[in-house]
Enzyme design. Structure first.
Site, PDB file in Angstrom:
ATOM      1  N   TYR A 110      91.417  48.466  38.761  1.00 28.15           N
ATOM      2  CA  TYR A 110      90.122  47.851  39.069  1.00 28.15           C
ATOM      3  C   TYR A 110      89.552  47.287  37.776  1.00 28.15           C
ATOM      4  CZ  TYR A 110      85.114  47.577  40.337  1.00 28.15           C
ATOM      5  OH  TYR A 110      83.825  47.147  40.563  1.00 28.15           O
ATOM      6  N   ASP A 125      92.506  45.792  29.787  1.00 27.67           N
ATOM      7  CA  ASP A 125      91.166  46.170  30.233  1.00 27.67           C
ATOM      8  C   ASP A 125      90.937  47.624  29.813  1.00 27.67           C
ATOM      9  OD1 ASP A 125      89.395  46.284  33.447  1.00 27.67           O
ATOM     10  OD2 ASP A 125      88.888  47.007  31.440  1.00 27.67           O
ATOM     11  N   LYS A 159      81.322  50.848  28.742  1.00 23.80           N
ATOM     12  CA  LYS A 159      81.073  52.296  28.844  1.00 23.80           C
ATOM     13  C   LYS A 159      80.721  52.965  27.514  1.00 23.80           C
ATOM     14  CE  LYS A 159      83.888  52.377  33.008  1.00 23.80           C
ATOM     15  NZ  LYS A 159      83.095  52.844  34.142  1.00 23.80           N
TER      16      LYS A 159
HETATM   17  P1  KE4 Z   1      81.230  47.549  35.356  1.00 23.62           P
HETATM   18  O1  KE4 Z   1      80.981  46.141  35.821  1.00 23.62           O
HETATM   19  O2  KE4 Z   1      81.109  48.562  36.510  1.00 23.62           O
HETATM   20  O3  KE4 Z   1      80.410  47.934  34.133  1.00 23.62           O
HETATM   21  O4  KE4 Z   1      82.750  47.683  34.826  1.00 23.62           O
HETATM   22  C1  KE4 Z   1      83.779  47.298  35.705  1.00 23.62           C
HETATM   23  C2  KE4 Z   1      85.070  47.955  35.261  1.00 23.62           C
HETATM   24  C3  KE4 Z   1      86.017  47.190  34.610  1.00 23.62           C
HETATM   25  N1  KE4 Z   1      87.184  47.724  34.186  1.00 23.62           N
HETATM   26  C4  KE4 Z   1      87.455  49.035  34.383  1.00 23.62           C
HETATM   27  C5  KE4 Z   1      88.767  49.594  33.906  1.00 23.62           C
HETATM   28  C6  KE4 Z   1      86.516  49.876  35.035  1.00 23.62           C
HETATM   29  O5  KE4 Z   1      86.804  51.187  35.220  1.00 23.62           O
HETATM   30  C7  KE4 Z   1      85.299  49.333  35.477  1.00 23.62           C
HETATM   31  C8  KE4 Z   1      84.263  50.159  36.220  1.00 23.62           C
HETATM   32  N2  KE4 Z   1      84.626  51.494  36.513  1.00 23.62           N
HETATM   33  C9  KE4 Z   1      83.991  52.114  37.659  1.00 23.62           C
HETATM   34  C10 KE4 Z   1      84.517  53.545  37.743  1.00 23.62           C
HETATM   35  N3  KE4 Z   1      85.770  53.610  38.378  1.00 23.62           N
HETATM   36  C11 KE4 Z   1      82.513  52.048  37.608  1.00 23.62           C
HETATM   37  C12 KE4 Z   1      81.803  52.935  38.615  1.00 23.62           C
HETATM   38  C13 KE4 Z   1      81.167  52.141  39.717  1.00 23.62           C
HETATM   39  O6  KE4 Z   1      81.771  51.156  40.157  1.00 23.62           O
HETATM   40  O7  KE4 Z   1      80.062  52.555  40.126  1.00 23.62           O
END
Ligand code: KE4
Length: 430
Positions: free
Chosen positions: A144, A239, A267
């Site tokens: 993801y 990523d 993060k």
């Molecule tokens: P954000 O747009 O949520 O800040 O980041 C997206 C993203 C991009 N790449 C990786 C590897 C990620 O894990 C994420 C976001 N992770 C999720 C947790 N699995 C965020 C939690 C959520 O979606 O509420």
């Protein structure tokens, strides 16, 4: 445990927020029951709306590697607040944060800040397309990268690798440009690239997959990605929004010794404030406006508060021995969980890289691909999740999410967690 206040808050939230949450995973849909609402955090602990305390292994999905309310971070934010919240203009602190990222992640020669991981990956892909003048991209099943349209794809049918939209509202025209390959399958990568590698702008991959629970790269997988990208002029994007500064101070690329062309971060570098970043080789990054022809922008990019937290976080995580200690604590927890599951006769295995881990109700010795993750016993996970909650331990409310430990988790927290797990495994065995 009494959850009455969380329940009434959830009822109220559903009237004004779609699904009652501002991000779907928080809704407890895959574990059942009503989501908890929280009102505070201290160190390794979360406090919910009913004043229940939990040892927290979500850590705001990775950012809180120092634990909740770390005094260093709070002081940095307080100092910045007294000077101003935001200016929509550049600040000296952005240079310090960019310089610290470049110092810790040598493959990054220039970096641009965003306010989310989604923006970081979406922008990195646009730059890779602009740099190669190619449109098609490759991602991997189970990874993801945020919710940009072209990334909300699921594996196409059979040999057809063309992505199918994985969300309403995503035009097929977008996903027709996204190929989805099986994670950790070097053969599939090589045969795909032999046929159409010269059309591919970039590969985007989680070098340690944390969105199909935790699946580390198989031996040789990242090397294969590097090699096919070199051979076909494709940009390799790691990523590391989740793995960056979570598995090592230089991220997964430092652990596995593979140098990407671009890296996405998020993060930890915001310490819980909204931050994302993407960076890479100077010749690629100089494609970005106002220097180059690839447009990218953001009102709150480089927010002084987020940057203040980020500088503080990176100074803390780059202290000698930080990741050795974090990794040892995570390993101690994983060993204890495996031992208690075995005693209870429950098929259970774990993965761990640095300060992130994965727990699986699986017969497999080690879970190493998406198919094995989806074959895990979902009902057992749901029961385990709620039993751990009753034991005062808050895990990610999904069998497809990784777990995160912080420097605030000490021997006492691990002992409490393992005691709760022993009860939970025994209740599963009944
Ligand atoms: P954000 O747009 O949520 O800040 O980041 C997206 C993203 C991009 N790449 C990786 C590897 C990620 O894990 C994420 C976001 N992770 C999720 C947790 N699995 C965020 C939690 C959520 O979606 O509420």
């Amino acid at each position: 445990m009494n959850h009455a206040n969380s329940k009434s808050l959830f009822d109220a939230a559903q009237k004004v927020i779609p699904g009652g949450v501002n991000s779907p995973v928080r809704a407890f849909r895959s574990v059942g029951g009503n989501p908890l609402f929280f009102k505070g955090g201290e160190g390794a602990y979360l406090i919910d709306a009913d004043d229940n305390r939990y040892i927290d292994y979500v850590g705001a999905w990775g950012p809180l590697i120092l634990g909740h309310g770390n005094p260093l971070v709070v002081d940095a934010l307080r100092n910045q607040l007294e000077q101003g919240i935001g200016y929509g203009a550049s600040t000296e602190a952005e240079i310090r944060l960019a310089s610290k990222i470049i110092e810790l992640v040598p493959s990054i020669e220039k970096v641009r800040l965003t306010t989310s991981g989604t923006e970081a990956t979406m922008s990195a892909i646009r730059v890779a397309r602009g740099y190669t003048r190619r449109d098609e991209i490759v991602k991997f099943e189970g990874c993801y990268h945020g919710h940009a349209d072209g990334l909300l794809v699921k594996a196409g049918s059979g040999a057809l690798t063309l992505g199918e939209p994985d969300s309403l509202g995503v035009p097929k025209a977008y996903t027709d440009l996204t190929h989805v390959l099986p994670y950790n399958d070097s053969e599939a990568v090589e045969s795909f690239f032999a046929k159409q590698g010269d059309k591919i702008a970039c590969i985007i991959v989680e070098p340690v997959a944390g969105n199909m629970n935790l699946v580390p790269p198989a031996p040789g997988f990242l090397e294969t990605l590097r090699s096919v990208c070199d051979k076909h002029g494709t940009v390799l994007i790691f990523d590391e929004v989740m793995s960056g500064f979570r598995v090592a101070s230089g991220g997964a690329q430092a652990v596995y010794g593979i140098t990407p062309d671009m890296t996405c971060l998020g993060k930890v570098i915001g310490g819980g404030l909204p931050v994302g970043a993407f960076g890479g080789r100077k010749e690629i990054m100089d494609m970005i406006a106002p220097l180059g022809g690839v447009y990218q922008a953001g009102t709150l990019s480089g927010s002084p508060l987020a940057v203040a937290a980020g500088i503080c976080m990176l100074e803390a995580v780059s202290q000698p021995g930080f990741y050795e200690t974090l990794g040892q604590r995570a390993a101690q927890l994983m060993a204890g969980l495996r031992e208690r599951a075995a005693t209870a006769g429950i098929p259970f295995t774990t993965n761990q890289v640095g300060g992130m881990f994965g727990c699986f109700f699986s017969e497999e010795e080690q879970v190493s691909n998406f198919a094995q993750v989806t074959a895990c016993n979902a009902e057992r996970f749901q029961n385990y999740f709620h039993a751990m909650l009753d034991g005062g331990v808050y895990l990610a409310p999904s069998a497809f999410e990784a777990g995160f430990i912080s420097m605030a988790h000490g021997d006492e927290e691990i002992r409490i967690t393992l005691d709760a797990a022993e009860q939970a495994f025994n209740s599963l065995a009944q």
